[in-house]
Design a protein around this motif. Structure first.
Motif, mmCIF file in Angstrom:
data_model
loop_
_atom_site.group_PDB
_atom_site.id
_atom_site.type_symbol
_atom_site.label_atom_id
_atom_site.label_comp_id
_atom_site.label_asym_id
_atom_site.label_seq_id
_atom_site.Cartn_x
_atom_site.Cartn_y
_atom_site.Cartn_z
ATOM 1 N N THR A 8 0.833 -1.205 0.000
ATOM 2 C CA THR A 8 0.000 0.000 0.000
ATOM 3 C C THR A 8 0.869 1.257 0.000
ATOM 4 O OG1 THR A 8 -0.132 -0.079 2.433
ATOM 5 C CG2 THR A 8 -1.919 -1.139 1.199
ATOM 6 N N ALA A 12 -1.876 2.403 -5.447
ATOM 7 C CA ALA A 12 -2.427 1.083 -5.739
ATOM 8 C C ALA A 12 -2.490 0.237 -4.470
ATOM 9 C CB ALA A 12 -1.581 0.371 -6.785
ATOM 10 N N THR A 14 -2.719 -3.338 -3.574
ATOM 11 C CA THR A 14 -2.476 -4.526 -4.382
ATOM 12 C C THR A 14 -2.130 -5.730 -3.518
ATOM 13 O OG1 THR A 14 -1.154 -5.433 -6.214
ATOM 14 C CG2 THR A 14 -0.091 -3.787 -4.814
ATOM 15 N N GLU A 26 -4.403 -12.224 -8.245
ATOM 16 C CA GLU A 26 -3.905 -10.879 -7.936
ATOM 17 C C GLU A 26 -5.038 -9.879 -8.010
ATOM 18 O OE1 GLU A 26 -0.342 -7.746 -9.220
ATOM 19 O OE2 GLU A 26 -0.721 -9.532 -10.443
ATOM 20 N N SER A 27 -4.977 -8.863 -7.156
ATOM 21 C CA SER A 27 -5.943 -7.772 -7.157
ATOM 22 C C SER A 27 -5.186 -6.457 -7.075
ATOM 23 C CB SER A 27 -6.897 -7.898 -5.955
ATOM 24 O OG SER A 27 -7.701 -6.737 -5.813
ATOM 25 N N ARG A 28 -5.658 -5.464 -7.820
ATOM 26 C CA ARG A 28 -5.068 -4.127 -7.720
ATOM 27 C C ARG A 28 -6.141 -3.084 -7.971
ATOM 28 N NH1 ARG A 28 -0.026 -1.898 -11.258
ATOM 29 N NH2 ARG A 28 -1.541 -2.152 -12.927
ATOM 30 N N GLN A 29 -6.288 -2.170 -7.017
ATOM 31 C CA GLN A 29 -7.221 -1.057 -7.144
ATOM 32 C C GLN A 29 -6.455 0.231 -6.836
ATOM 33 O OE1 GLN A 29 -9.881 -3.350 -4.330
ATOM 34 N NE2 GLN A 29 -11.437 -2.194 -5.440
ATOM 35 N N HIS A 186 2.235 1.833 -11.177
ATOM 36 C CA HIS A 186 2.144 1.605 -9.744
ATOM 37 C C HIS A 186 2.645 0.203 -9.408
ATOM 38 C CE1 HIS A 186 -0.068 5.314 -9.338
ATOM 39 N NE2 HIS A 186 -1.028 4.884 -10.139
ATOM 40 N N GLN A 187 2.604 -0.115 -8.144
ATOM 41 C CA GLN A 187 3.053 -1.412 -7.666
ATOM 42 C C GLN A 187 2.142 -2.547 -8.112
ATOM 43 O OE1 GLN A 187 5.353 -3.426 -6.895
ATOM 44 N NE2 GLN A 187 5.906 -2.709 -4.856
ATOM 45 N N SER A 188 2.719 -3.705 -8.317
ATOM 46 C CA SER A 188 1.991 -4.951 -8.568
ATOM 47 C C SER A 188 2.421 -5.953 -7.510
ATOM 48 C CB SER A 188 2.313 -5.499 -9.964
ATOM 49 O OG SER A 188 2.043 -6.896 -10.036
#
Length: 231
Positions: A8, A12, A14, A26-29, A186-188
């Motif tokens: 965080t 993102a 994630t 995987e989830s990313r918002q 952004h980060q993954s």
């Protein structure tokens, strides 16, 4: 091995699950103001997608920043809580390293994220010795030195023309003139988990799961604040 990775440190929120060979879910918002609201539902979502329960997790991986104070601590506190509840190790990784891992570049480059206050968090990277962009081979860039926080104008002579990825490079593209717009912004958590899986397999050390802020938080105690205690 089942890694639960979360980060965080950027806008993102994630989360990813990795079995040591591949990303299972995987989830990313992207929402810079709702890290606390989005993180736990994202964990539930990736577990459900993978058809697994939380107690199957063997390791926690968390991005330690650099990042803004409020968002960053959400991920770190959550990782620490999961680690304690499951009695599993919690591994810290520099969040910029995860973005670098996802970049897939085979030349020296820069990762820069938005630090707000018209500043960027950034670091330099280079391909590992002997690394080649072979199909199916894990790409492990090496960070050159420690991450920093600076105003873009103050580092213009260091970054101009150098390949760069990340939201900070995109935001200040007149300074980061070598920005790769097709690169990760952004980060993954999937990339962070893949990096951690490689490091675990190689027996490499991780960072402690402690925040890498690089500067003081926005909230400060007023200079003339008086503590009043009951008599």
């Amino acid at each position: 091995m089942l890694l639960l990775a979360l980060d965080t440190a950027t806008p993102a929120v994630t989360v990813a699950l990795h079995d040591g060979s591949r990303v299972l879910a995987e989830s990313r918002q992207v929402d810079a103001r709702r890290h606390g609201e989005l993180l736990l539902p994202a964990v539930d979502r990736v577990l459900a997608e993978a058809g697994l329960k939380l107690d199957a997790v063997s390791d926690i991986v968390v991005g330690v920043g650099p990042g803004p104070y409020t968002g960053l601590r959400v991920g770190l506190v959550t990782a620490a809580t999961f680690g304690a509840a499951l009695d599993v190790p919690v591994h810290g990784l520099c969040s910029l390293d995860g973005i670098a891992h996802a970049a897939g570049l085979d030349e020296p480059f820069i990762v820069a994220t938005d630090a707000r206050r018209k500043e960027v968090y950034w670091a330099r990277y280079a391909p590992a010795p002997g690394d080649r962009p072979e199909a199916g081979r894990s790409h492990r860039p090496i960070r050159l030195g420690e991450p920093a926080v600076d105003r873009p104008a103050d580092i213009a002579d260091q970054v101009a023309g150098v390949p760069a990825v990340g939201a900070g490079a995109l935001l200040y593209d007149t300074v980061f003139t070598g920005v790769r717009r097709e690169g990760p912004e952004h980060q993954s958590a999937g990339a962070l988990a893949a990096l951690a899986a490689d490091m675990l397999a190689a027996g490499e050390e991780f960072l402690p799961a402690l925040p890498l802020y690089l500067r003081r938080p926005d909230a400060q105690v007023p200079a003339n604040y008086k503590v009043v205690t009951p008599k």
